[in-house]
Scaffold this motif. Sequence first.
Motif, short mmCIF file in Angstrom:
data_model
loop_
_atom_site.label_atom_id
_atom_site.label_comp_id
_atom_site.label_asym_id
_atom_site.label_seq_id
_atom_site.Cartn_x
_atom_site.Cartn_y
_atom_site.Cartn_z
N ASP A 275 0.83 -1.20 0.00
CA ASP A 275 0.00 0.00 0.00
C ASP A 275 0.86 1.25 0.00
O ASP A 275 1.71 1.45 0.87
CB ASP A 275 -0.91 -0.02 1.24
CG ASP A 275 -2.02 1.02 1.15
OD1 ASP A 275 -2.15 1.63 0.07
OD2 ASP A 275 -2.74 1.20 2.13
N SER A 276 0.66 2.08 -1.00
CA SER A 276 1.29 3.39 -1.02
C SER A 276 0.28 4.38 -1.57
O SER A 276 -0.58 4.03 -2.37
CB SER A 276 2.55 3.40 -1.89
OG SER A 276 2.22 3.34 -3.26
N GLU A 277 0.36 5.64 -1.15
CA GLU A 277 -0.64 6.63 -1.54
C GLU A 277 -0.67 6.83 -3.05
O GLU A 277 -1.73 6.92 -3.67
CB GLU A 277 -0.34 7.96 -0.84
CG GLU A 277 -1.41 9.01 -1.05
CD GLU A 277 -2.76 8.58 -0.48
OE1 GLU A 277 -3.79 8.99 -1.04
OE2 GLU A 277 -2.79 7.82 0.52
N GLU A 278 0.52 6.84 -3.68
CA GLU A 278 0.59 7.05 -5.12
C GLU A 278 -0.09 5.92 -5.88
O GLU A 278 -0.89 6.14 -6.80
CB GLU A 278 2.05 7.18 -5.56
CG GLU A 278 2.22 7.52 -7.04
CD GLU A 278 3.68 7.70 -7.42
OE1 GLU A 278 3.96 7.73 -8.62
OE2 GLU A 278 4.53 7.82 -6.51
N GLU A 279 0.23 4.67 -5.50
CA GLU A 279 -0.39 3.52 -6.15
C GLU A 279 -1.90 3.50 -5.90
O GLU A 279 -2.68 3.19 -6.79
CB GLU A 279 0.24 2.22 -5.63
CG GLU A 279 1.58 1.90 -6.24
CD GLU A 279 2.08 0.54 -5.78
OE1 GLU A 279 1.82 0.18 -4.62
OE2 GLU A 279 2.74 -0.13 -6.57
N ARG A 280 -2.30 3.83 -4.67
CA ARG A 280 -3.71 3.76 -4.33
C ARG A 280 -4.52 4.72 -5.18
O ARG A 280 -5.56 4.34 -5.73
CB ARG A 280 -3.89 4.07 -2.83
CG ARG A 280 -5.35 4.08 -2.41
CD ARG A 280 -5.49 4.35 -0.92
NE ARG A 280 -5.10 3.20 -0.14
CZ ARG A 280 -5.80 2.75 0.90
NH1 ARG A 280 -6.91 3.35 1.26
NH2 ARG A 280 -5.39 1.71 1.59
N VAL A 281 -4.06 5.96 -5.33
CA VAL A 281 -4.80 6.95 -6.12
C VAL A 281 -4.89 6.52 -7.57
O VAL A 281 -5.97 6.53 -8.18
CB VAL A 281 -4.12 8.34 -6.01
CG1 VAL A 281 -4.74 9.31 -7.00
CG2 VAL A 281 -4.25 8.88 -4.59
N TYR A 282 -3.75 6.11 -8.15
CA TYR A 282 -3.73 5.73 -9.57
C TYR A 282 -4.57 4.48 -9.83
O TYR A 282 -5.42 4.45 -10.72
CB TYR A 282 -2.30 5.49 -10.03
CG TYR A 282 -2.21 4.82 -11.38
CD1 TYR A 282 -2.52 5.51 -12.55
CD2 TYR A 282 -1.86 3.48 -11.48
CE1 TYR A 282 -2.47 4.90 -13.78
CE2 TYR A 282 -1.80 2.86 -12.71
CZ TYR A 282 -2.10 3.57 -13.86
OH TYR A 282 -2.05 2.94 -15.08
N LEU A 283 -4.34 3.43 -9.05
CA LEU A 283 -5.00 2.16 -9.31
C LEU A 283 -6.48 2.20 -8.98
O LEU A 283 -7.29 1.58 -9.67
CB LEU A 283 -4.29 1.04 -8.54
CG LEU A 283 -2.88 0.73 -9.02
CD1 LEU A 283 -2.21 -0.28 -8.11
CD2 LEU A 283 -2.90 0.19 -10.45
N GLN A 284 -6.84 2.89 -7.92
CA GLN A 284 -8.26 2.97 -7.60
C GLN A 284 -9.02 3.69 -8.71
O GLN A 284 -10.11 3.27 -9.10
CB GLN A 284 -8.47 3.67 -6.25
CG GLN A 284 -9.94 3.71 -5.82
CD GLN A 284 -10.09 3.70 -4.32
OE1 GLN A 284 -9.22 3.26 -3.58
NE2 GLN A 284 -11.22 4.19 -3.86
N ASP A 285 -8.45 4.75 -9.23
CA ASP A 285 -9.07 5.46 -10.34
C ASP A 285 -9.20 4.56 -11.56
O ASP A 285 -10.24 4.50 -12.21
CB ASP A 285 -8.24 6.70 -10.70
CG ASP A 285 -8.82 7.43 -11.91
OD1 ASP A 285 -9.91 8.00 -11.78
OD2 ASP A 285 -8.17 7.41 -12.97
N TYR A 286 -8.12 3.80 -11.85
CA TYR A 286 -8.14 2.90 -13.02
C TYR A 286 -9.20 1.81 -12.86
O TYR A 286 -10.01 1.57 -13.76
CB TYR A 286 -6.77 2.25 -13.20
CG TYR A 286 -6.77 1.09 -14.17
CD1 TYR A 286 -6.81 1.31 -15.54
CD2 TYR A 286 -6.78 -0.23 -13.70
CE1 TYR A 286 -6.84 0.25 -16.43
CE2 TYR A 286 -6.82 -1.29 -14.59
CZ TYR A 286 -6.84 -1.04 -15.95
OH TYR A 286 -6.89 -2.09 -16.82
N VAL A 287 -9.22 1.17 -11.71
CA VAL A 287 -10.13 0.03 -11.53
C VAL A 287 -11.58 0.49 -11.52
O VAL A 287 -12.46 -0.16 -12.10
CB VAL A 287 -9.78 -0.73 -10.23
CG1 VAL A 287 -10.79 -1.83 -9.97
CG2 VAL A 287 -8.39 -1.34 -10.34
N GLU A 288 -11.85 1.61 -10.86
CA GLU A 288 -13.24 2.08 -10.78
C GLU A 288 -13.72 2.66 -12.11
O GLU A 288 -14.88 2.47 -12.50
CB GLU A 288 -13.37 3.11 -9.67
CG GLU A 288 -13.21 2.50 -8.27
CD GLU A 288 -13.35 3.53 -7.17
OE1 GLU A 288 -13.31 4.74 -7.49
OE2 GLU A 288 -13.49 3.13 -6.00
#
Length: 304
Positions: A275-288
């Motif tokens: 878990d990292s903030e950068e990955e979370r923002v990017y990947l959550q946006d992509y998946v959703e």
Amino acid sequence: LRTGRVVPIVSNRAIFDRMLGGYESFLASYARYVKYPFGQTADSLVSVVKYHKHRPRENPLTDQAVKFDYLNFVKNHLYRLAKSQGLDQDTLNGAAAEMDQISASEFANRLGYPLFAGQEDPLLRLANLPFKTILTTSPFAFVEDALRRAGKDPRTEVCRWTKDLTDTIPTVIDDHYRPSDREPLVYHLLGMDRYVDSLVLSEDDYLDYLGNLCQGQGYQSADYMPALVRKAFSDDLIVLGFRLDSWAFRVLYAGLIKRSGKARDRGVCEIQLPDSEEERVYLQDYVEREAKFQVFWGTLEQYA
């Protein structure tokens, strides 16, 4: 869930983390075994298999030999794990005597695996829910073990993704079978240990698999995937324990989920990533936005 229109997809990584001592430690051990030259930290199983298959040697390994060797390593990994956890020597010796005659799943059973941690165990929680179909990218039969422990009678089917597999592996799906809560279908998307050639293990395997499944889609006589499994991808999905950058997730999403044609929300994707903030923002946006999943950041245990 109550109406039976939710389908979980359980990753091989989640099975390793819960049942086989952790995926990362297994991958590091396998990389050392094949003398992977890029340090002790391998980025994926596919990259280690690719090196093992193609590194220079007097007698090059065939695809089948690589898969046999991988499954044999899994058995030895299980043996070492059981020994480190204090399993008695008689049981270890008995399992070792049968090692070459049985599958990795059967060998695990001889050693007392999978170890279920009571009713709070995540696989048992899933097994006690009224799923009619459970999909998995794991080649091991631990999902079936959990279902039987829950008092159910699962049927096991493996994806026969080449013509040779279609001709040699029997199917359990007949004209009268309909998956149910009491007799659910467990479908192994990327092969199963009892059928060595069915494993989707190398980079070439994944590419061939994706091409074959896309080529025959929608044509009953040519489709490598049964219609009732293909239809399951149009239901709400719970995708458990995947890394988004893994070959397994990429093939699953591009070849099956995305091609199902379902444009509305598909369910929940439980992401298994550092878990990292950068990955979370990017990947959550992509998946959703792209895949139409809600995202849960956490482990299989936390989600269950």
